[in-house]
Write an enzyme that holds these catalytic residues in place. Structure first.
Site, PDB file in Angstrom:
ATOM      1  N   ILE A  10     -54.008  26.269 119.604  1.00  0.00           N
ATOM      2  CA  ILE A  10     -53.887  26.878 120.945  1.00  0.00           C
ATOM      3  C   ILE A  10     -52.482  26.736 121.532  1.00  0.00           C
ATOM      4  CG2 ILE A  10     -54.681  24.758 122.158  1.00  0.00           C
ATOM      5  CD1 ILE A  10     -55.545  28.348 123.219  1.00  0.00           C
ATOM      6  N   ALA A  81     -51.950  25.119 111.874  1.00  0.00           N
ATOM      7  CA  ALA A  81     -51.332  24.886 110.556  1.00  0.00           C
ATOM      8  C   ALA A  81     -49.965  24.251 110.770  1.00  0.00           C
ATOM      9  CB  ALA A  81     -51.128  26.207 109.816  1.00  0.00           C
ATOM     10  N   SER A 124     -51.140  34.648 105.463  1.00  0.00           N
ATOM     11  CA  SER A 124     -49.734  34.974 105.689  1.00  0.00           C
ATOM     12  C   SER A 124     -49.125  35.820 104.580  1.00  0.00           C
ATOM     13  CB  SER A 124     -48.950  33.656 105.789  1.00  0.00           C
ATOM     14  OG  SER A 124     -47.569  33.886 105.660  1.00  0.00           O
ATOM     15  N   GLU A 126     -46.372  35.241 103.484  1.00  0.00           N
ATOM     16  CA  GLU A 126     -45.671  34.287 102.603  1.00  0.00           C
ATOM     17  C   GLU A 126     -46.410  34.139 101.274  1.00  0.00           C
ATOM     18  OE1 GLU A 126     -42.988  31.755 102.410  1.00  0.00           O
ATOM     19  OE2 GLU A 126     -42.157  33.374 103.596  1.00  0.00           O
ATOM     20  N   TYR A 148     -45.668  25.759 101.663  1.00  0.00           N
ATOM     21  CA  TYR A 148     -46.439  26.445 102.715  1.00  0.00           C
ATOM     22  C   TYR A 148     -47.181  27.647 102.129  1.00  0.00           C
ATOM     23  CZ  TYR A 148     -47.288  29.608 106.672  1.00  0.00           C
ATOM     24  OH  TYR A 148     -47.865  30.475 107.575  1.00  0.00           O
ATOM     25  N   LYS A 191     -34.391  31.204 116.933  1.00  0.00           N
ATOM     26  CA  LYS A 191     -33.166  30.422 116.766  1.00  0.00           C
ATOM     27  C   LYS A 191     -31.963  31.291 117.155  1.00  0.00           C
ATOM     28  CE  LYS A 191     -30.412  28.058 113.245  1.00  0.00           C
ATOM     29  NZ  LYS A 191     -30.386  27.404 111.942  1.00  0.00           N
TER      30      LYS A 191
HETATM   31  P1  NAP Z   1     -47.231  27.750 115.548  1.00  0.00           P
HETATM   32  O1  NAP Z   1     -46.605  28.299 116.785  1.00  0.00           O
HETATM   33  O2  NAP Z   1     -46.446  26.872 114.667  1.00  0.00           O
HETATM   34  O3  NAP Z   1     -48.560  26.948 116.005  1.00  0.00           O
HETATM   35  C1  NAP Z   1     -49.235  26.106 115.134  1.00  0.00           C
HETATM   36  C2  NAP Z   1     -50.372  25.436 115.886  1.00  0.00           C
HETATM   37  O4  NAP Z   1     -51.095  24.596 114.975  1.00  0.00           O
HETATM   38  C3  NAP Z   1     -49.930  24.514 117.034  1.00  0.00           C
HETATM   39  O5  NAP Z   1     -50.830  24.662 118.106  1.00  0.00           O
HETATM   40  C4  NAP Z   1     -50.063  23.113 116.438  1.00  0.00           C
HETATM   41  O6  NAP Z   1     -50.313  22.108 117.387  1.00  0.00           O
HETATM   42  C5  NAP Z   1     -51.309  23.323 115.592  1.00  0.00           C
HETATM   43  N1  NAP Z   1     -51.489  22.309 114.550  1.00  0.00           N
HETATM   44  C6  NAP Z   1     -50.634  21.987 113.550  1.00  0.00           C
HETATM   45  N2  NAP Z   1     -51.171  21.037 112.758  1.00  0.00           N
HETATM   46  C7  NAP Z   1     -52.395  20.760 113.276  1.00  0.00           C
HETATM   47  C8  NAP Z   1     -53.436  19.872 112.914  1.00  0.00           C
HETATM   48  N3  NAP Z   1     -53.323  19.059 111.858  1.00  0.00           N
HETATM   49  N4  NAP Z   1     -54.560  19.844 113.658  1.00  0.00           N
HETATM   50  C9  NAP Z   1     -54.686  20.643 114.740  1.00  0.00           C
HETATM   51  N5  NAP Z   1     -53.727  21.505 115.146  1.00  0.00           N
HETATM   52  C10 NAP Z   1     -52.601  21.558 114.423  1.00  0.00           C
HETATM   53  O7  NAP Z   1     -47.810  28.939 114.644  1.00  0.00           O
HETATM   54  P2  NAP Z   1     -48.054  30.493 115.023  1.00  0.00           P
HETATM   55  O8  NAP Z   1     -46.808  31.252 114.805  1.00  0.00           O
HETATM   56  O9  NAP Z   1     -48.761  30.575 116.331  1.00  0.00           O
HETATM   57  O10 NAP Z   1     -49.020  30.912 113.831  1.00  0.00           O
HETATM   58  C11 NAP Z   1     -50.438  30.740 113.951  1.00  0.00           C
HETATM   59  C12 NAP Z   1     -51.041  30.722 112.554  1.00  0.00           C
HETATM   60  O11 NAP Z   1     -50.738  31.935 111.882  1.00  0.00           O
HETATM   61  C13 NAP Z   1     -50.517  29.608 111.634  1.00  0.00           C
HETATM   62  O12 NAP Z   1     -51.586  29.222 110.807  1.00  0.00           O
HETATM   63  C14 NAP Z   1     -49.447  30.301 110.813  1.00  0.00           C
HETATM   64  O13 NAP Z   1     -49.265  29.633 109.581  1.00  0.00           O
HETATM   65  C15 NAP Z   1     -50.063  31.669 110.650  1.00  0.00           C
HETATM   66  N6  NAP Z   1     -49.130  32.784 110.470  1.00  0.00           N
HETATM   67  C16 NAP Z   1     -48.114  32.965 111.348  1.00  0.00           C
HETATM   68  C17 NAP Z   1     -47.274  34.061 111.208  1.00  0.00           C
HETATM   69  C18 NAP Z   1     -46.142  34.304 112.165  1.00  0.00           C
HETATM   70  O14 NAP Z   1     -45.249  35.090 111.823  1.00  0.00           O
HETATM   71  N7  NAP Z   1     -46.155  33.706 113.345  1.00  0.00           N
HETATM   72  C19 NAP Z   1     -47.482  34.971 110.146  1.00  0.00           C
HETATM   73  C20 NAP Z   1     -48.557  34.741 109.279  1.00  0.00           C
HETATM   74  C21 NAP Z   1     -49.390  33.665 109.463  1.00  0.00           C
HETATM   75  P3  NAP Z   1     -49.120  21.208 118.043  1.00  0.00           P
HETATM   76  O15 NAP Z   1     -48.602  22.007 119.201  1.00  0.00           O
HETATM   77  O16 NAP Z   1     -49.843  19.978 118.419  1.00  0.00           O
HETATM   78  O17 NAP Z   1     -48.076  21.021 116.982  1.00  0.00           O
HETATM   79  O1  G4F Z   2     -38.184  32.706 110.615  1.00  0.00           O
HETATM   80  P1  G4F Z   2     -38.417  32.057 109.320  1.00  0.00           P
HETATM   81  O2  G4F Z   2     -38.328  30.582 109.273  1.00  0.00           O
HETATM   82  O3  G4F Z   2     -39.835  32.597 108.834  1.00  0.00           O
HETATM   83  P2  G4F Z   2     -40.553  32.695 107.405  1.00  0.00           P
HETATM   84  O4  G4F Z   2     -40.051  31.700 106.457  1.00  0.00           O
HETATM   85  O5  G4F Z   2     -40.497  34.137 106.988  1.00  0.00           O
HETATM   86  O6  G4F Z   2     -42.051  32.300 107.795  1.00  0.00           O
HETATM   87  C1  G4F Z   2     -42.676  32.808 108.970  1.00  0.00           C
HETATM   88  O7  G4F Z   2     -43.387  33.982 108.641  1.00  0.00           O
HETATM   89  C2  G4F Z   2     -44.479  33.790 107.730  1.00  0.00           C
HETATM   90  C3  G4F Z   2     -45.094  35.169 107.474  1.00  0.00           C
HETATM   91  O8  G4F Z   2     -44.418  35.789 106.410  1.00  0.00           O
HETATM   92  C4  G4F Z   2     -45.458  32.837 108.359  1.00  0.00           C
HETATM   93  F1  G4F Z   2     -46.538  32.679 107.546  1.00  0.00           F
HETATM   94  C5  G4F Z   2     -44.786  31.501 108.605  1.00  0.00           C
HETATM   95  O9  G4F Z   2     -45.715  30.622 109.254  1.00  0.00           O
HETATM   96  C6  G4F Z   2     -43.601  31.718 109.527  1.00  0.00           C
HETATM   97  O10 G4F Z   2     -44.096  32.123 110.773  1.00  0.00           O
HETATM   98  O11 G4F Z   2     -37.388  32.630 108.228  1.00  0.00           O
HETATM   99  C7  G4F Z   2     -37.237  34.019 108.006  1.00  0.00           C
HETATM  100  C8  G4F Z   2     -36.073  34.253 107.056  1.00  0.00           C
HETATM  101  C9  G4F Z   2     -36.116  33.418 105.761  1.00  0.00           C
HETATM  102  O12 G4F Z   2     -35.798  34.250 104.677  1.00  0.00           O
HETATM  103  C10 G4F Z   2     -35.025  32.380 105.957  1.00  0.00           C
HETATM  104  O13 G4F Z   2     -34.420  31.925 104.742  1.00  0.00           O
HETATM  105  O14 G4F Z   2     -34.857  33.894 107.696  1.00  0.00           O
HETATM  106  C11 G4F Z   2     -34.050  33.200 106.764  1.00  0.00           C
HETATM  107  N1  G4F Z   2     -33.067  32.379 107.487  1.00  0.00           N
HETATM  108  C12 G4F Z   2     -31.731  32.477 107.381  1.00  0.00           C
HETATM  109  N2  G4F Z   2     -31.137  31.541 108.149  1.00  0.00           N
HETATM  110  C13 G4F Z   2     -33.357  31.368 108.323  1.00  0.00           C
HETATM  111  C14 G4F Z   2     -32.139  30.859 108.738  1.00  0.00           C
HETATM  112  N3  G4F Z   2     -34.536  30.890 108.760  1.00  0.00           N
HETATM  113  C15 G4F Z   2     -34.513  29.847 109.641  1.00  0.00           C
HETATM  114  N4  G4F Z   2     -35.677  29.373 110.113  1.00  0.00           N
HETATM  115  N5  G4F Z   2     -33.316  29.277 110.064  1.00  0.00           N
HETATM  116  C16 G4F Z   2     -32.112  29.747 109.643  1.00  0.00           C
HETATM  117  O15 G4F Z   2     -31.055  29.247 110.024  1.00  0.00           O
END
Ligand code: NAP
Ligand code: G4F
Length: 320
Positions: A10, A81, A124, A126, A148, A191
């Site tokens: 959440i 996660a 994901s 990923e 991951y 970032k």
């Molecule tokens: P996020 O902002 O990193 O949020 C992760 C959440 O998981 C936070 O509320 C965190 O709580 C909670 N959490 C982590 N470890 C936990 C544990 N052991 N027990 C209970 N809660 C825990 O991630 P998001 O971007 O909202 O993504 C939501 C989900 O979609 C994740 O599973 C992510 O891997 C997946 N996903 C994301 C993307 C994307 O681009 N955003 C794409 C594909 C899939 P705390 O605040 O306490 O750390």
């Molecule tokens: O923003 P990123 O860290 O996201 P990434 O690795 O694609 O993963 C995110 O998307 C996934 C869905 O495909 C989710 F499942 C996962 O939970 C997460 O939300 O990096 C994006 C790209 C990468 O290729 C990384 O190598 O940006 C490149 N990058 C280049 N410079 C960087 C940086 N990433 C980060 N975080 N910081 C850098 O300075």
């Protein structure tokens, strides 16, 4: 009749948008929240009084059973996660436990306590990793490139397995990257937009980055949580890819963000090997035809519009 939803994750980006959506739709929202030394409430401050929080952790099976008992959910959204790919090389075991086994813990809690509840797993893009076809769709084989990604593949298949073994209504949403002003600052979009705002306001002089050539299919988180809800409203449980169908390099992201603030990115960006990953996902591009046709899901916010929104938000936030 009012529906009950249980959300894990959440406090994260998606949990906050999904909770808003479900509250708007009249759901009673319960949320699993882990204990932290100080409350992490930034994303949900505005709705926290409308949510019933239940303390628990994906690593603690009993706490999940307790959460399902208390919430008596019609729908469970498992968003929690360890979600940062970079950290998954530093904490691979923890990532496997929460991002992988945590899904089984949650599925078991539902199976034992409320098996008829509908279950959404946050899978994901990923999982496609070193992609074997482009664009990637539901039938594309997985080739994860990080601890991951490997954990998410496990979470995906255990969800499919519980559907097939126990006839549970369990769906896996294979979501491509989605971003917003609520994104954590270690992810590349935020970032960059945070740094642009700081540089513009004279608080930072450079931005250290990794691989600028990586390509991602980036959408807006507010659009993507609607797809999660739609998946659980169907007659049959199925898996869906959610994406924009466009891909952009990290360099394009950087250029749009700096230009929007009237800055030339080449004056500030420094490549730092510290941010280059041991194994990279070079290209992600999703084909979400199935979601458009079966769910009627559509995208509302485009990539450039989203990046500009994030820069504006960070400028305002830092000025405040
Ligand atoms: P996020 O902002 O990193 O949020 C992760 C959440 O998981 C936070 O509320 C965190 O709580 C909670 N959490 C982590 N470890 C936990 C544990 N052991 N027990 C209970 N809660 C825990 O991630 P998001 O971007 O909202 O993504 C939501 C989900 O979609 C994740 O599973 C992510 O891997 C997946 N996903 C994301 C993307 C994307 O681009 N955003 C794409 C594909 C899939 P705390 O605040 O306490 O750390
Ligand atoms: O923003 P990123 O860290 O996201 P990434 O690795 O694609 O993963 C995110 O998307 C996934 C869905 O495909 C989710 F499942 C996962 O939970 C997460 O939300 O990096 C994006 C790209 C990468 O290729 C990384 O190598 O940006 C490149 N990058 C280049 N410079 C960087 C940086 N990433 C980060 N975080 N910081 C850098 O300075």
């Amino acid at each position: 009749m009012t529906k009950n939803a249980l959300i894990t994750g959440i406090t994260g980006q998606d949990g906050s948008y999904l909770a808003e959506l479900l509250l708007e739709k009249g759901y009673k929202v319960f949320a699993l929240r882990r204990r932290t030394s100080v409350p992490i409430m930034e994303n949900i401050e505005h709705i926290k009084n409308e949510i019933e929080f239940i303390e628990g952790d994906l690593l603690d099976q009993g706490s999940l059973i307790n959460a399902v008992r208390i919430s008596n959910p019609d729908e469970v959204y498992n968003l929690a996660a360890q979600s940062f790919v970079g950290t998954s090389w530093i904490q691979p075991v923890l990532t496997g436990q929460s991002t992988g086994i945590g899904v089984t813990n949650m599925l078991e809690a539902v199976r034992l306590t409320k098996p008829e509840a509908r279950f959404y797993q946050a899978s994901s893009s990923e999982m496609f990793g070193k992609v074997v076809e482009t664009p990637q769709k539901e039938t594309t084989p997985f080739y994860p490139r990080s601890p991951y990604g490997v954990a998410k593949v496990y979470g995906h298949w255990i969800t499919v397995n519980y559907r097939e073994s126990y006839d549970m209504f369990a769906c896996s949403g294979i979501l491509f990257n989605h971003e917003s002003p609520r994104r954590g600052v270690e992810f590349v979009t935020r970032k960059v937009t945070d740094a642009v705002a700081r540089i513009k306001l004279g608080l930072q002089t450079e931005l250290r980055m990794g691989n600028l050539d990586a390509k991602r299919d980036w959408g807006f988180a507010g659009d993507y949580v609607k797809a999660m809800w739609l998946m659980l409203q169907q007659d049959q449980p199925e898996d869906f890819v959610i994406s924009t169908g466009e891909t952009h390099t990290v360099e394009e992201l950087v250029e749009i963000a700096f230009t929007h603030a009237g800055l030339n990115w080449r004056d500030y960006v420094v490549i730092d090997p510290k941010f280059v990953r041991p194994a990279e996902v070079d290209l992600l591009l999703g084909d979400c035809t199935k979601a458009k046709e079966k769910l009627g899901w559509k995208l509302e916010v485009g990539f450039e519009q989203m990046v500009k929104m994030m820069v504006e938000n960070d400028l305002q936030k830092i000025q405040r």
